[in-house]
Scaffold this motif. Sequence first.
Motif, PDB file in Angstrom:
ATOM      1  N   ASN A  51       8.556 -11.564   5.946  1.00  0.00           N
ATOM      2  CA  ASN A  51       9.145 -12.115   6.840  1.00  0.00           C
ATOM      3  C   ASN A  51      10.004 -11.260   7.796  1.00  0.00           C
ATOM      4  OD1 ASN A  51      11.723 -12.643   6.043  1.00  0.00           O
ATOM      5  ND2 ASN A  51      10.964 -14.406   4.988  1.00  0.00           N
ATOM      6  N   ASP A  52      10.426 -11.797   8.962  1.00  0.00           N
ATOM      7  CA  ASP A  52      11.321 -10.940   9.875  1.00  0.00           C
ATOM      8  C   ASP A  52      12.680 -10.620   9.399  1.00  0.00           C
ATOM      9  OD1 ASP A  52       9.460 -11.131  11.810  1.00  0.00           O
ATOM     10  OD2 ASP A  52      10.127 -12.256  13.227  1.00  0.00           O
ATOM     11  N   GLU A  53      13.360 -11.603   8.453  1.00  0.00           N
ATOM     12  CA  GLU A  53      14.630 -11.390   7.891  1.00  0.00           C
ATOM     13  C   GLU A  53      14.524 -10.546   6.957  1.00  0.00           C
ATOM     14  OE1 GLU A  53      18.568 -11.497   7.692  1.00  0.00           O
ATOM     15  OE2 GLU A  53      17.351 -12.365   9.178  1.00  0.00           O
ATOM     16  N   GLU A  54      13.417 -10.626   5.916  1.00  0.00           N
ATOM     17  CA  GLU A  54      13.516  -9.849   4.973  1.00  0.00           C
ATOM     18  C   GLU A  54      13.008  -8.426   5.199  1.00  0.00           C
ATOM     19  OE1 GLU A  54      11.722 -13.072   1.643  1.00  0.00           O
ATOM     20  OE2 GLU A  54      10.426 -11.725   2.605  1.00  0.00           O
ATOM     21  N   ALA A  55      12.453  -8.234   6.185  1.00  0.00           N
ATOM     22  CA  ALA A  55      11.782  -6.921   6.736  1.00  0.00           C
ATOM     23  C   ALA A  55      13.201  -6.151   7.340  1.00  0.00           C
ATOM     24  CB  ALA A  55      10.961  -7.049   7.930  1.00  0.00           C
ATOM     25  N   LEU A  56      13.868  -6.634   7.892  1.00  0.00           N
ATOM     26  CA  LEU A  56      15.016  -6.250   8.375  1.00  0.00           C
ATOM     27  C   LEU A  56      16.041  -5.907   7.533  1.00  0.00           C
ATOM     28  CD1 LEU A  56      16.663  -5.594  11.239  1.00  0.00           C
ATOM     29  CD2 LEU A  56      17.607  -7.747  11.264  1.00  0.00           C
ATOM     30  N   GLN A  57      16.185  -6.569   6.297  1.00  0.00           N
ATOM     31  CA  GLN A  57      17.070  -6.242   5.397  1.00  0.00           C
ATOM     32  C   GLN A  57      16.574  -5.052   4.590  1.00  0.00           C
ATOM     33  OE1 GLN A  57      20.137  -7.256   4.926  1.00  0.00           O
ATOM     34  NE2 GLN A  57      19.704  -8.783   6.672  1.00  0.00           N
ATOM     35  N   GLU A  58      15.218  -5.130   4.567  1.00  0.00           N
ATOM     36  CA  GLU A  58      14.752  -3.760   3.612  1.00  0.00           C
ATOM     37  C   GLU A  58      14.617  -2.428   4.352  1.00  0.00           C
ATOM     38  OE1 GLU A  58      13.371  -3.415   0.662  1.00  0.00           O
ATOM     39  OE2 GLU A  58      13.591  -5.627   0.216  1.00  0.00           O
ATOM     40  N   ILE A  59      14.484  -2.639   5.839  1.00  0.00           N
ATOM     41  CA  ILE A  59      14.895  -1.217   6.586  1.00  0.00           C
ATOM     42  C   ILE A  59      16.269  -0.905   6.486  1.00  0.00           C
ATOM     43  CG2 ILE A  59      15.343  -2.382   8.991  1.00  0.00           C
ATOM     44  CD1 ILE A  59      12.970  -0.286   9.916  1.00  0.00           C
ATOM     45  N   TYR A  60      17.021  -2.044   6.450  1.00  0.00           N
ATOM     46  CA  TYR A  60      18.528  -1.667   6.339  1.00  0.00           C
ATOM     47  C   TYR A  60      18.796  -0.655   5.079  1.00  0.00           C
ATOM     48  CZ  TYR A  60      19.838  -4.449  10.447  1.00  0.00           C
ATOM     49  OH  TYR A  60      20.121  -5.078  11.577  1.00  0.00           O
ATOM     50  N   LYS A  61      18.200  -1.220   4.075  1.00  0.00           N
ATOM     51  CA  LYS A  61      18.613  -0.733   2.769  1.00  0.00           C
ATOM     52  C   LYS A  61      17.821   0.828   2.750  1.00  0.00           C
ATOM     53  CE  LYS A  61      17.986  -4.990  -0.104  1.00  0.00           C
ATOM     54  NZ  LYS A  61      17.145  -5.549  -0.904  1.00  0.00           N
ATOM     55  N   LEU A  62      16.994   1.231   3.500  1.00  0.00           N
ATOM     56  CA  LEU A  62      16.776   2.600   3.840  1.00  0.00           C
ATOM     57  C   LEU A  62      17.604   3.228   4.382  1.00  0.00           C
ATOM     58  CD1 LEU A  62      12.938   2.224   4.700  1.00  0.00           C
ATOM     59  CD2 LEU A  62      13.615   2.705   2.500  1.00  0.00           C
ATOM     60  N   ILE A  63      18.538   2.706   5.382  1.00  0.00           N
ATOM     61  CA  ILE A  63      19.289   3.552   6.013  1.00  0.00           C
ATOM     62  C   ILE A  63      20.816   3.692   5.511  1.00  0.00           C
ATOM     63  CG2 ILE A  63      20.285   3.667   8.541  1.00  0.00           C
ATOM     64  CD1 ILE A  63      17.563   2.395   9.545  1.00  0.00           C
ATOM     65  N   GLU A  64      21.254   2.380   5.075  1.00  0.00           N
ATOM     66  CA  GLU A  64      22.593   2.588   4.739  1.00  0.00           C
ATOM     67  C   GLU A  64      22.997   3.480   3.732  1.00  0.00           C
ATOM     68  OE1 GLU A  64      22.865  -1.443   3.159  1.00  0.00           O
ATOM     69  OE2 GLU A  64      23.226  -2.369   5.034  1.00  0.00           O
ATOM     70  N   GLY A  65      24.129   3.974   4.127  1.00  0.00           N
ATOM     71  CA  GLY A  65      24.765   5.158   3.140  1.00  0.00           C
ATOM     72  C   GLY A  65      24.060   6.519   3.205  1.00  0.00           C
ATOM     73  N   LYS A  66      23.119   6.625   4.066  1.00  0.00           N
ATOM     74  CA  LYS A  66      22.497   7.602   4.333  1.00  0.00           C
ATOM     75  C   LYS A  66      23.231   8.653   5.285  1.00  0.00           C
ATOM     76  CE  LYS A  66      19.384   6.792   1.367  1.00  0.00           C
ATOM     77  NZ  LYS A  66      17.886   6.475   1.855  1.00  0.00           N
ATOM     78  N   LEU A  71      15.636  -1.051  15.189  1.00  0.00           N
ATOM     79  CA  LEU A  71      15.397  -1.467  13.669  1.00  0.00           C
ATOM     80  C   LEU A  71      14.433  -2.597  13.731  1.00  0.00           C
ATOM     81  CD1 LEU A  71      18.612   0.122  11.961  1.00  0.00           C
ATOM     82  CD2 LEU A  71      16.191   1.145  12.435  1.00  0.00           C
ATOM     83  N   GLN A  72      15.113  -3.818  14.409  1.00  0.00           N
ATOM     84  CA  GLN A  72      14.215  -5.058  14.200  1.00  0.00           C
ATOM     85  C   GLN A  72      12.821  -4.801  14.718  1.00  0.00           C
ATOM     86  OE1 GLN A  72      16.176  -8.025  16.201  1.00  0.00           O
ATOM     87  NE2 GLN A  72      15.319  -9.879  15.223  1.00  0.00           N
ATOM     88  N   GLU A  73      12.606  -4.133  15.596  1.00  0.00           N
ATOM     89  CA  GLU A  73      11.192  -3.642  16.175  1.00  0.00           C
ATOM     90  C   GLU A  73      10.317  -3.006  15.127  1.00  0.00           C
ATOM     91  OE1 GLU A  73       9.643  -4.307  18.996  1.00  0.00           O
ATOM     92  OE2 GLU A  73      11.166  -5.691  20.079  1.00  0.00           O
ATOM     93  N   LEU A  74      11.037  -2.047  14.678  1.00  0.00           N
ATOM     94  CA  LEU A  74      10.100  -1.090  13.667  1.00  0.00           C
ATOM     95  C   LEU A  74      10.227  -1.841  12.088  1.00  0.00           C
ATOM     96  CD1 LEU A  74      11.948   2.381  14.190  1.00  0.00           C
ATOM     97  CD2 LEU A  74       9.708   1.411  14.904  1.00  0.00           C
ATOM     98  N   SER A  75      11.013  -2.719  11.940  1.00  0.00           N
ATOM     99  CA  SER A  75      10.997  -3.483  10.532  1.00  0.00           C
ATOM    100  C   SER A  75       9.753  -4.322  10.377  1.00  0.00           C
ATOM    101  CB  SER A  75      12.100  -4.256  10.454  1.00  0.00           C
ATOM    102  OG  SER A  75      12.230  -5.247  11.321  1.00  0.00           O
ATOM    103  N   LYS A  76       9.166  -4.996  11.475  1.00  0.00           N
ATOM    104  CA  LYS A  76       8.155  -5.718  11.676  1.00  0.00           C
ATOM    105  C   LYS A  76       6.886  -4.986  11.396  1.00  0.00           C
ATOM    106  CE  LYS A  76      10.012  -8.648  15.191  1.00  0.00           C
ATOM    107  NZ  LYS A  76       9.931  -9.098  16.701  1.00  0.00           N
ATOM    108  N   LYS A  77       7.002  -3.598  11.913  1.00  0.00           N
ATOM    109  CA  LYS A  77       5.737  -2.820  11.417  1.00  0.00           C
ATOM    110  C   LYS A  77       5.777  -1.858  10.186  1.00  0.00           C
ATOM    111  CE  LYS A  77       5.365  -1.626  16.431  1.00  0.00           C
ATOM    112  NZ  LYS A  77       5.319  -0.770  17.339  1.00  0.00           N
ATOM    113  N   ARG A  78       7.062  -1.601   9.789  1.00  0.00           N
ATOM    114  CA  ARG A  78       7.302  -0.960   8.458  1.00  0.00           C
ATOM    115  C   ARG A  78       7.001  -1.856   7.292  1.00  0.00           C
ATOM    116  NH1 ARG A  78       7.675   1.482   4.448  1.00  0.00           N
ATOM    117  NH2 ARG A  78       8.956   3.292   3.880  1.00  0.00           N
ATOM    118  N   PHE A  79       7.342  -3.225   7.303  1.00  0.00           N
ATOM    119  CA  PHE A  79       7.306  -3.989   6.354  1.00  0.00           C
ATOM    120  C   PHE A  79       6.433  -5.373   6.741  1.00  0.00           C
ATOM    121  CE2 PHE A  79      11.083  -1.755   5.536  1.00  0.00           C
ATOM    122  CZ  PHE A  79      10.840  -1.151   4.171  1.00  0.00           C
ATOM    123  N   LYS A  80       5.113  -5.213   6.735  1.00  0.00           N
ATOM    124  CA  LYS A  80       4.390  -6.248   7.516  1.00  0.00           C
ATOM    125  C   LYS A  80       3.932  -7.277   6.437  1.00  0.00           C
ATOM    126  CE  LYS A  80       1.575  -3.126  10.067  1.00  0.00           C
ATOM    127  NZ  LYS A  80       0.112  -2.567  10.630  1.00  0.00           N
TER     128      LYS A  80
END
Length: 219
Positions: free
Chosen positions: A132-147, A120-129
Amino acid sequence: MAENKVKLTKPANKTPPKSPSDPGKDRAAKRLSCDSNSSHEGAVAGEISALEETFRKFAIHGDTRATGKEMHGKNWSKLCKDCHVIDGKNVTITEVDIVFSKIKGKSSRTITFEQFKEALQELSKKRFKDKNDEEALQEIYKLIEGKAPIISGVTKAISSPTVSRLTDTTKFTGSHKERFDPSGKGKGKAGREDLVDASGYVSGYKHAGTYDHKVQGSK
């Protein structure tokens, strides 16, 4: 003698002093308190995060023998698709497969939860260009959590003139027509085979049962 009696009875009248607290009981109470606190901490530590819960749901999807601790590439791709990690622009299905192959072990076909977070950390850099790295990782977590995995419904039959014509029994001809009655209900064996009418004196006599009617009519 009197003095001795006084000395003997004097201790009997004295109220007994309060017994000091038992150190053994204090230690037991302290141990119970520590055990209670440690068990509570263990329960809190045993709780899984929303991200890990989603990981486990997708890990066991379609596999009754799965434990939820490891995820196959097929389920990983489904997770990225169902949770909209794949947007078709910054992240594609091909990139998802490449990251999976990169993160998993050489001889392994699955990834663990820790490897899942690395992916997910690898994809977050591409998904939310634009983040920054930390914000991108949190954003991709939001897409997945609770699904949870999306289960496709049963495909509905599409009505078309061709299908209607092929299933309309009133338009059947030849031997196919004989297999159905006027209401469209199948006749079963009678519609597939020529059954011999064994009733009457002569087998297959068409005017069976008309004799009595004719005799009674003539009378």
